[in-house]
Design a protein around this motif. Structure first.
Motif, PDB file in Angstrom:
ATOM      1  N   UNK A 299       0.804  -1.239   0.000  1.00  0.00           N
ATOM      2  CA  UNK A 299       0.000   0.000   0.000  1.00  0.00           C
ATOM      3  C   UNK A 299       0.829   1.277   0.000  1.00  0.00           C
ATOM      4  N   UNK A 300       2.072   1.206   0.506  1.00  0.00           N
ATOM      5  CA  UNK A 300       2.877   2.411   0.697  1.00  0.00           C
ATOM      6  C   UNK A 300       4.178   2.386  -0.109  1.00  0.00           C
ATOM      7  N   UNK A 301       4.189   1.682  -1.244  1.00  0.00           N
ATOM      8  CA  UNK A 301       5.429   1.490  -2.005  1.00  0.00           C
ATOM      9  C   UNK A 301       6.150   2.796  -2.297  1.00  0.00           C
ATOM     10  N   UNK A 302       5.439   3.792  -2.794  1.00  0.00           N
ATOM     11  CA  UNK A 302       6.111   5.039  -3.182  1.00  0.00           C
ATOM     12  C   UNK A 302       6.704   5.744  -1.965  1.00  0.00           C
ATOM     13  N   UNK A 303       5.987   5.729  -0.849  1.00  0.00           N
ATOM     14  CA  UNK A 303       6.509   6.361   0.359  1.00  0.00           C
ATOM     15  C   UNK A 303       7.773   5.647   0.834  1.00  0.00           C
ATOM     16  N   UNK A 304       7.781   4.318   0.776  1.00  0.00           N
ATOM     17  CA  UNK A 304       8.961   3.564   1.195  1.00  0.00           C
ATOM     18  C   UNK A 304      10.162   3.965   0.347  1.00  0.00           C
ATOM     19  N   UNK A 305       9.979   3.983  -0.958  1.00  0.00           N
ATOM     20  CA  UNK A 305      11.067   4.345  -1.880  1.00  0.00           C
ATOM     21  C   UNK A 305      11.547   5.774  -1.625  1.00  0.00           C
ATOM     22  N   UNK A 306      10.606   6.682  -1.427  1.00  0.00           N
ATOM     23  CA  UNK A 306      10.949   8.084  -1.192  1.00  0.00           C
ATOM     24  C   UNK A 306      11.644   8.271   0.154  1.00  0.00           C
ATOM     25  N   UNK A 307      11.108   7.647   1.200  1.00  0.00           N
ATOM     26  CA  UNK A 307      11.683   7.822   2.543  1.00  0.00           C
ATOM     27  C   UNK A 307      13.075   7.200   2.637  1.00  0.00           C
ATOM     28  N   UNK A 325      11.705  10.264  13.465  1.00  0.00           N
ATOM     29  CA  UNK A 325      10.338  10.183  12.956  1.00  0.00           C
ATOM     30  C   UNK A 325      10.318   9.553  11.568  1.00  0.00           C
ATOM     31  N   UNK A 326      11.290   9.925  10.736  1.00  0.00           N
ATOM     32  CA  UNK A 326      11.381   9.374   9.387  1.00  0.00           C
ATOM     33  C   UNK A 326      11.628   7.867   9.441  1.00  0.00           C
ATOM     34  N   UNK A 327      12.531   7.435  10.289  1.00  0.00           N
ATOM     35  CA  UNK A 327      12.843   6.012  10.408  1.00  0.00           C
ATOM     36  C   UNK A 327      11.644   5.215  10.916  1.00  0.00           C
ATOM     37  N   UNK A 328      10.947   5.766  11.891  1.00  0.00           N
ATOM     38  CA  UNK A 328       9.787   5.060  12.449  1.00  0.00           C
ATOM     39  C   UNK A 328       8.655   4.978  11.434  1.00  0.00           C
ATOM     40  N   UNK A 329       8.461   6.056  10.685  1.00  0.00           N
ATOM     41  CA  UNK A 329       7.420   6.045   9.659  1.00  0.00           C
ATOM     42  C   UNK A 329       7.781   5.068   8.546  1.00  0.00           C
ATOM     43  N   UNK A 330       9.045   5.052   8.158  1.00  0.00           N
ATOM     44  CA  UNK A 330       9.498   4.123   7.120  1.00  0.00           C
ATOM     45  C   UNK A 330       9.275   2.682   7.546  1.00  0.00           C
ATOM     46  N   UNK A 331       9.594   2.374   8.785  1.00  0.00           N
ATOM     47  CA  UNK A 331       9.386   1.018   9.300  1.00  0.00           C
ATOM     48  C   UNK A 331       7.906   0.641   9.269  1.00  0.00           C
ATOM     49  N   UNK A 332       7.060   1.573   9.655  1.00  0.00           N
ATOM     50  CA  UNK A 332       5.617   1.334   9.659  1.00  0.00           C
ATOM     51  C   UNK A 332       5.096   1.063   8.248  1.00  0.00           C
ATOM     52  N   UNK A 333       5.588   1.821   7.298  1.00  0.00           N
ATOM     53  CA  UNK A 333       5.110   1.670   5.916  1.00  0.00           C
ATOM     54  C   UNK A 333       5.653   0.396   5.278  1.00  0.00           C
ATOM     55  N   UNK A 334       6.850  -0.002   5.648  1.00  0.00           N
ATOM     56  CA  UNK A 334       7.379  -1.265   5.145  1.00  0.00           C
ATOM     57  C   UNK A 334       6.538  -2.446   5.642  1.00  0.00           C
ATOM     58  N   UNK A 335       6.020  -2.307   6.833  1.00  0.00           N
ATOM     59  CA  UNK A 335       5.246  -3.390   7.440  1.00  0.00           C
ATOM     60  C   UNK A 335       3.784  -3.418   7.005  1.00  0.00           C
ATOM     61  N   UNK A 336       3.409  -2.518   6.097  1.00  0.00           N
ATOM     62  CA  UNK A 336       2.004  -2.490   5.662  1.00  0.00           C
ATOM     63  C   UNK A 336       1.720  -3.491   4.548  1.00  0.00           C
ATOM     64  N   UNK A 337       2.753  -4.122   4.018  1.00  0.00           N
ATOM     65  CA  UNK A 337       2.573  -5.089   2.917  1.00  0.00           C
ATOM     66  C   UNK A 337       1.796  -6.304   3.416  1.00  0.00           C
ATOM     67  N   UNK A 338       1.040  -6.910   2.500  1.00  0.00           N
ATOM     68  CA  UNK A 338       0.325  -8.135   2.860  1.00  0.00           C
ATOM     69  C   UNK A 338       0.066  -8.977   1.620  1.00  0.00           C
ATOM     70  N   UNK A 339      -0.095 -10.270   1.840  1.00  0.00           N
ATOM     71  CA  UNK A 339      -0.387 -11.213   0.763  1.00  0.00           C
ATOM     72  C   UNK A 339      -1.894 -11.243   0.573  1.00  0.00           C
ATOM     73  N   UNK A 340      -2.353 -10.808  -0.596  1.00  0.00           N
ATOM     74  CA  UNK A 340      -3.783 -10.679  -0.855  1.00  0.00           C
ATOM     75  C   UNK A 340      -4.418 -12.021  -1.222  1.00  0.00           C
ATOM     76  N   UNK A 341      -3.833 -12.715  -2.178  1.00  0.00           N
ATOM     77  CA  UNK A 341      -4.342 -14.010  -2.621  1.00  0.00           C
ATOM     78  C   UNK A 341      -3.167 -14.957  -2.878  1.00  0.00           C
ATOM     79  N   UNK A 342      -3.399 -16.236  -2.651  1.00  0.00           N
ATOM     80  CA  UNK A 342      -2.480 -17.290  -3.073  1.00  0.00           C
ATOM     81  C   UNK A 342      -3.295 -18.350  -3.801  1.00  0.00           C
ATOM     82  N   UNK A 343      -2.975 -18.589  -5.067  1.00  0.00           N
ATOM     83  CA  UNK A 343      -3.689 -19.591  -5.865  1.00  0.00           C
ATOM     84  C   UNK A 343      -2.740 -20.735  -6.203  1.00  0.00           C
TER      85      UNK A 343
END
Length: 353
Positions: A299-307, A325-343
């Motif tokens: 969800x936060x790919x661009x922010x991760x790359x930018x930060x 603050x930047x490091x903590x926000x970056x860590x939070x955004x990196x952890x927002x990824x999730x596996x939506x579907x597995x087929x």
């Protein structure tokens, strides 16, 4: 005007708001940027991230006027702990309450004196149930940056051109069902799972496997994903009998721009009710047990790359507090990824290997 006061009666709305991104519009990922942005540029973000004059005064001394300070003393006697988007940001203007048409008929309260109604009653605005209500913060200004003829954020325009708009389906129908104040979106796995449909088939012929896969947008009233920030990853694997993964194909669904926001590299997003197709052939060198298709959401790919880039280029010019603050926000955004579907598709035992 304090959300806690609103929560006394509007319990469910308050609870949902607390967990929403509206309640987090002023966070560490926003605040650290104060040291790298020009004053006017930083303040321009307040229009959407902190709309009330009272909350703006928590972020910039230029809003510490006698009128605003007086209002803060009167309306926020316990102070403002969270200067994000509050209940009052949408529902109060000059101490007058505004809201959508009531679920029950106005006839119910017609004989009750106005002064005996909560807040002395409120003014009904049908805009609360219209996509136009969301436009000012979910559509870039016309004079803003454009890449390949597109504004950076075109959520409203995308919806306006969609079949959903023609059918009268508004933003609120999906993001505020039954007037729920949660505004779920790309960060919510269940919400996204109910919005797209992945399908695939694998056909074997003379030792070759032909993979045909598609993702159909079935419940998204704008481009999927909208804006330049989220990305969807489609990864296809062959699994050997030894459980080894072999990556066969990988693609990205999204609008990919550089961190300076002045160049677009590609845009593979899916239109409302549209379909994205992936097709390739594969001849295995080893015995294959099954094929696997994983769909991952970042969800936060661009922010991760930018930060990540900012940590390297700005570390010498910003304070230790901003770096933290930047490091903590970056860590939070990196952890927002999730596996939506597995087929999975298992290779029938009778097929040649």
């Amino acid at each position: 005007m304090d959300p806690n006061a609103c929560g006394t009666c509007h319990t469910e709305q308050f609870r949902n708001w607390q967990n929403s991104f509206h309640a987090k519009s002023i966070g560490k990922g926003f605040l650290w940027q104060k040291e790298i942005l020009k004053s006017e540029e930083f303040k321009s973000c307040f229009h959407c991230h902190s709309p009330l004059p009272e909350t703006k005064s928590e972020l910039s001394t230029e809003f510490l006027t006698p009128e605003i300070l007086s209002s803060k003393t009167h309306n926020f006697p316990n102070g403002i702990k969270n200067p994000s988007i509050l209940c009052a940001s949408c529902h109060i203007r000059n101490q007058i309450r505004f809201g959508p048409p009531p679920k029950t008929s106005l006839e119910t309260n017609k004989d009750i004196p106005k002064e005996k109604l909560p807040h002395n009653g409120y003014i009904v605005k049908e805009d609360f149930e219209s996509s136009k209500f969301c436009k000012s913060c979910h559509e870039s200004k016309e004079e803003g940056v454009k890449l390949n003829g597109k504004k950076l954020m075109e959520v409203y325009s995308e919806w306006e051109k969609s079949p959903f708009a023609k059918q009268g389906v508004q933003c609120q129908n999906c993001h505020m069902p039954n007037r729920e104040h949660s505004w779920k979106g790309i960060h919510d796995k269940t919400f996204v799972q109910n919005s797209i449909l992945p399908r695939w088939e694998i056909i074997e012929h003379d030792g070759f496997y032909s993979v045909k896969a598609e993702i159909k947008s079935i419940g998204v009233g704008h481009m999927f994903p909208t804006y330049v920030v989220p990305k969807i990853y489609l990864r296809f694997y062959a699994i050997t009998n030894e459980k080894k993964r072999i990556l066969l194909d990988e693609s990205i669904v999204g609008r990919y721009v550089n961190t300076d926001l002045n160049e677009e590299y590609f845009d593979t997003r899916i239109k409302p009710n549209g379909t994205l197709m992936v097709q390739f052939d594969y001849k295995p060198k080893n015995k294959i047990q099954e094929f696997l298709w994983e769909i991952e959401v970042n969800p936060d790919e661009h922010y991760v790359r930018s930060f990540e880039e900012q940590l390297v280029t700005k570390a010498d010019i910003i304070s230790k507090q901003a770096i933290q603050m930047l490091q903590e926000s970056l860590s939070e955004k990196k952890n927002s990824r999730y596996l939506l579907f597995t087929l999975n598709w298992r290779v029938p035992a009778s097929l040649p290997q």
